[in-house]
Design a protein around this motif. Sequence first.
Motif, PDB file in Angstrom:
ATOM      1  N   ARG A  21       0.825  -1.208   0.000  1.00  0.00           N
ATOM      2  CA  ARG A  21       0.000   0.000   0.000  1.00  0.00           C
ATOM      3  C   ARG A  21       0.852   1.248   0.000  1.00  0.00           C
ATOM      4  NH1 ARG A  21      -2.582   3.763   3.001  1.00  0.00           N
ATOM      5  NH2 ARG A  21      -1.346   3.281   4.843  1.00  0.00           N
ATOM      6  N   GLN A  22       2.071   1.163   0.552  1.00  0.00           N
ATOM      7  CA  GLN A  22       3.001   2.284   0.560  1.00  0.00           C
ATOM      8  C   GLN A  22       4.283   1.883  -0.164  1.00  0.00           C
ATOM      9  OE1 GLN A  22       3.109   3.140   4.873  1.00  0.00           O
ATOM     10  NE2 GLN A  22       2.141   5.102   4.395  1.00  0.00           N
ATOM     11  N   VAL A  23       4.725   2.732  -1.096  1.00  0.00           N
ATOM     12  CA  VAL A  23       5.911   2.445  -1.908  1.00  0.00           C
ATOM     13  C   VAL A  23       6.823   3.664  -1.876  1.00  0.00           C
ATOM     14  CG1 VAL A  23       6.777   1.946  -4.220  1.00  0.00           C
ATOM     15  CG2 VAL A  23       4.673   0.855  -3.422  1.00  0.00           C
ATOM     16  N   ILE A  24       8.103   3.432  -1.594  1.00  0.00           N
ATOM     17  CA  ILE A  24       9.114   4.481  -1.658  1.00  0.00           C
ATOM     18  C   ILE A  24       9.992   4.188  -2.869  1.00  0.00           C
ATOM     19  CG2 ILE A  24      11.058   5.587  -0.487  1.00  0.00           C
ATOM     20  CD1 ILE A  24       9.822   4.759   2.169  1.00  0.00           C
ATOM     21  N   ALA A  25       9.972   5.093  -3.845  1.00  0.00           N
ATOM     22  CA  ALA A  25      10.782   4.935  -5.053  1.00  0.00           C
ATOM     23  C   ALA A  25      12.014   5.820  -4.930  1.00  0.00           C
ATOM     24  CB  ALA A  25       9.981   5.330  -6.285  1.00  0.00           C
ATOM     25  N   VAL A  26      13.192   5.212  -4.991  1.00  0.00           N
ATOM     26  CA  VAL A  26      14.454   5.951  -4.874  1.00  0.00           C
ATOM     27  C   VAL A  26      14.932   6.274  -6.284  1.00  0.00           C
ATOM     28  CG1 VAL A  26      16.730   6.020  -3.834  1.00  0.00           C
ATOM     29  CG2 VAL A  26      14.936   4.630  -2.788  1.00  0.00           C
ATOM     30  N   GLY A  27      14.736   7.505  -6.705  1.00  0.00           N
ATOM     31  CA  GLY A  27      15.108   7.940  -8.043  1.00  0.00           C
ATOM     32  C   GLY A  27      14.753   9.397  -8.228  1.00  0.00           C
ATOM     33  N   SER A  28      15.062   9.931  -9.383  1.00  0.00           N
ATOM     34  CA  SER A  28      14.753  11.338  -9.638  1.00  0.00           C
ATOM     35  C   SER A  28      13.246  11.537  -9.697  1.00  0.00           C
ATOM     36  CB  SER A  28      15.390  11.794 -10.953  1.00  0.00           C
ATOM     37  OG  SER A  28      14.749  11.183 -12.049  1.00  0.00           O
ATOM     38  N   LEU A  29      12.785  12.752  -9.340  1.00  0.00           N
ATOM     39  CA  LEU A  29      11.356  13.044  -9.338  1.00  0.00           C
ATOM     40  C   LEU A  29      10.778  12.897 -10.738  1.00  0.00           C
ATOM     41  CD1 LEU A  29       8.880  14.026  -7.776  1.00  0.00           C
ATOM     42  CD2 LEU A  29       9.580  16.372  -8.260  1.00  0.00           C
ATOM     43  N   ALA A  30      11.511  13.341 -11.766  1.00  0.00           N
ATOM     44  CA  ALA A  30      11.009  13.241 -13.133  1.00  0.00           C
ATOM     45  C   ALA A  30      10.795  11.787 -13.542  1.00  0.00           C
ATOM     46  CB  ALA A  30      11.973  13.926 -14.094  1.00  0.00           C
ATOM     47  N   THR A  31      11.724  10.902 -13.140  1.00  0.00           N
ATOM     48  CA  THR A  31      11.589   9.492 -13.497  1.00  0.00           C
ATOM     49  C   THR A  31      10.397   8.857 -12.813  1.00  0.00           C
ATOM     50  OG1 THR A  31      13.981   9.298 -13.820  1.00  0.00           O
ATOM     51  CG2 THR A  31      12.750   7.258 -13.459  1.00  0.00           C
ATOM     52  N   VAL A  32      10.228   9.127 -11.522  1.00  0.00           N
ATOM     53  CA  VAL A  32       9.133   8.517 -10.762  1.00  0.00           C
ATOM     54  C   VAL A  32       7.787   9.011 -11.266  1.00  0.00           C
ATOM     55  CG1 VAL A  32       8.125   8.255  -8.476  1.00  0.00           C
ATOM     56  CG2 VAL A  32      10.604   8.192  -8.749  1.00  0.00           C
ATOM     57  N   VAL A  33       7.655  10.325 -11.447  1.00  0.00           N
ATOM     58  CA  VAL A  33       6.389  10.867 -11.949  1.00  0.00           C
ATOM     59  C   VAL A  33       6.120  10.362 -13.360  1.00  0.00           C
ATOM     60  CG1 VAL A  33       5.182  12.990 -12.583  1.00  0.00           C
ATOM     61  CG2 VAL A  33       6.474  12.893 -10.456  1.00  0.00           C
ATOM     62  N   GLY A  34       7.157  10.229 -14.185  1.00  0.00           N
ATOM     63  CA  GLY A  34       6.974   9.701 -15.526  1.00  0.00           C
ATOM     64  C   GLY A  34       6.453   8.272 -15.526  1.00  0.00           C
ATOM     65  N   LEU A  35       6.933   7.459 -14.598  1.00  0.00           N
ATOM     66  CA  LEU A  35       6.437   6.086 -14.498  1.00  0.00           C
ATOM     67  C   LEU A  35       4.960   6.064 -14.123  1.00  0.00           C
ATOM     68  CD1 LEU A  35       9.389   4.361 -12.590  1.00  0.00           C
ATOM     69  CD2 LEU A  35       8.696   3.913 -14.948  1.00  0.00           C
ATOM     70  N   LEU A  36       4.557   6.950 -13.208  1.00  0.00           N
ATOM     71  CA  LEU A  36       3.191   6.925 -12.702  1.00  0.00           C
ATOM     72  C   LEU A  36       2.197   7.543 -13.668  1.00  0.00           C
ATOM     73  CD1 LEU A  36       3.871   7.933  -8.982  1.00  0.00           C
ATOM     74  CD2 LEU A  36       3.448   5.646  -9.881  1.00  0.00           C
ATOM     75  N   THR A  37       2.607   8.543 -14.419  1.00  0.00           N
ATOM     76  CA  THR A  37       1.663   9.258 -15.281  1.00  0.00           C
ATOM     77  C   THR A  37       1.826   8.945 -16.751  1.00  0.00           C
ATOM     78  OG1 THR A  37       3.149  11.185 -15.483  1.00  0.00           O
ATOM     79  CG2 THR A  37       1.583  11.168 -13.645  1.00  0.00           C
ATOM     80  N   GLY A  38       2.869   8.232 -17.125  1.00  0.00           N
ATOM     81  CA  GLY A  38       3.107   7.960 -18.544  1.00  0.00           C
ATOM     82  C   GLY A  38       2.526   6.663 -19.044  1.00  0.00           C
ATOM     83  N   GLY A  39       1.712   5.980 -18.226  1.00  0.00           N
ATOM     84  CA  GLY A  39       1.093   4.743 -18.666  1.00  0.00           C
ATOM     85  C   GLY A  39       1.984   3.526 -18.605  1.00  0.00           C
ATOM     86  N   LEU A  40       3.162   3.649 -17.986  1.00  0.00           N
ATOM     87  CA  LEU A  40       4.077   2.505 -17.918  1.00  0.00           C
ATOM     88  C   LEU A  40       3.719   1.543 -16.801  1.00  0.00           C
ATOM     89  CD1 LEU A  40       7.443   4.370 -18.566  1.00  0.00           C
ATOM     90  CD2 LEU A  40       6.040   3.105 -20.189  1.00  0.00           C
TER      91      LEU A  40
END
Length: 477
Positions: A51-70
Motif C-alpha cells: 500500500r506504501q511504496v518508496i521509489a528511490v530515483g529522480s522526481l522526473a523518473t518517478v512521476v513519468g512512471l506513474l503518469t506515462g502509462g508505464l
Amino acid sequence: MIGLVAIYGPGRPLADELQARWPESSHVYRASRGNCFQAPEAMQCALDRHRQVIAVGSLATVVGLLTGGLVARPRDTEVLCLDPGRRWIIPLAHTDSAEELAHEVAAALGVTPVLTGPLPAPEDPLAVLTPHAVRYQRGGAAAGQAAAEGRPVRLVAEVPYPLPALPPNVRPDAPEDAPVLRITDREDPDGSDLLVVPRTLVVGIGAGSAAEPADAMRLLTEVLKETGHLRPAIARVATVAGKGDHPAVRWAARCLNVPVDEHPAEELARLTVPNPSEAVGTAVGTASVAEAAALASAGGGELVVPKRKSATATVAIARAAVRGRLALVGLGPGDHDLLVPRALTELRRASVVVGRPAAVEAVAGLLRPGTRQVAVPEPGSIRNTRGEVLDRAGVTTDGAGEAVDHLGAAVTLAAHGHAVALVALGDGAGLTVPPGAYELHRVPGLPETPKPPRLPEPRSLPETPETPDLPTDGALA
C-alpha cells in the motif's frame, strides 16, 4: 510492509540502507538495465504488493512512471519519491499516512520532507482511454496537445478494440498531416505517434527439461525485437498442463507480470497449427505446445507470430479475439439524481448509446462529447409524408439492410466491436438480448414509479364582508 524500489544503480544504496533499518517491515525491488526487470517492472511489482511504496530515483523518473502509462497504480496506493542524492523525500499522495512516512524517512536518513499537497490533475481529453487500454504511451506530445486544443487528430486503428467515446476532433478521416493517435500492439516506426496499446497478445511457451529459467524469456525478447510487437501488449502466458511450474515459464510470467494458463494436452491436440511436430506429440501428447497453447488462450483469435525455437524453448504469439461490449442499463424514472452510480459509469464508457427516444433523451446530457446516440422509435410511431403510419419496429437497419428495433441495433453494433449502452427507463428488466460476440453486462435501475395524481385546485373561499368602521366620537359610551 513497505515496498522500496531502487530505480537502477543510483537508487540502490539508499534503498538498501532503509531496508537494513526496517528489515521486518520492508522489501526491496532492484531495477536493472538490460534485463526483464527494469524500472516499470520493479515499480509495478511494488505497487501490486504494497500500500506504501518508496521509489528511490529522480522526481522526473518517478512521476513519468506513474503518469506515462508505464505502470498501473492501484487506488489508495501511496507513493513517495526519495532523492538518491539524500536531499529530500516527497510524498506524491496527500494523505496523513504518506506525510507521516515521509517524516519517518527524514528521521532515519536525515533528508528533508517536502510536503507539496496533491498533484494537479492534467487537463487531458484523452484521459478517457486510460482505464480501457492497459498501456497508454505518450510516444509524441503533438497528438495530446492537439486533442487538448481541439485541433484534428487522426485515429489509426491497427487492431480492433472497443474504444470509449473520443473527442469529436479525434477521427479516422482527419487530414493526413494531423498528429496520429494509433491503436496498436506494435512499435511506432518513427516514435512520433501517440500509442494506445490494448493488452490482447498471448505468448505460448514450450520448454524442455534442460531449459534454464531465462531461456524462454530470452527467446521471447529476441522475437519481440524482430517482429516489433510491444511487450506491454502481452496479457498472459500459456503452456501445456504440467508445465506451468517449469522455471522457464514461471520466470517469463514474472518478468511480464502476467498469469499463466495451462491447457490439457488433449485440448491442444485438437487445434490446427501451422508447425506441428511429431516428436513433441510423442513426448507430451500434442504435436504443438507453443502455437496451440497461444491459440487456446486467445479464444478464437489468430496466430500473429508462428513458433520460434531455440535449443531448449519455443515461443509463439497469438492475438486474442476482441469482443464488443454491451451494457443493458436501467435508467430508473429518468431523473439524473435517481441514476445508480454504475449506470453513469457505463454511460460514460460507451461509444454508442441505443434506446427509445425518451430514454436516449433522458441521458443525453450525461454522455461524453463524441458519443453516438441512436434513438429507435416505437412501432407505429413513424408516419410518411401522407400521414400514414409505418407499422414497423423502427427506421434503423442492420448491416444487411433489414429494419431492426432498439435491441437489434444494439446487438449489431456490439457484435461489430463497439462499446454499447442499451438504455431503457425503469429497471431495465425488459431489455433482453441473445448471447453473441460481445461481453454482456446488466445494470438494473430503480423502478419507474408513476407520477403522483394531480391534486384538484383548491376552491376559493367566499369573500369576507367588510367590517364597518366603528364610531370614534364616544357614541358607544
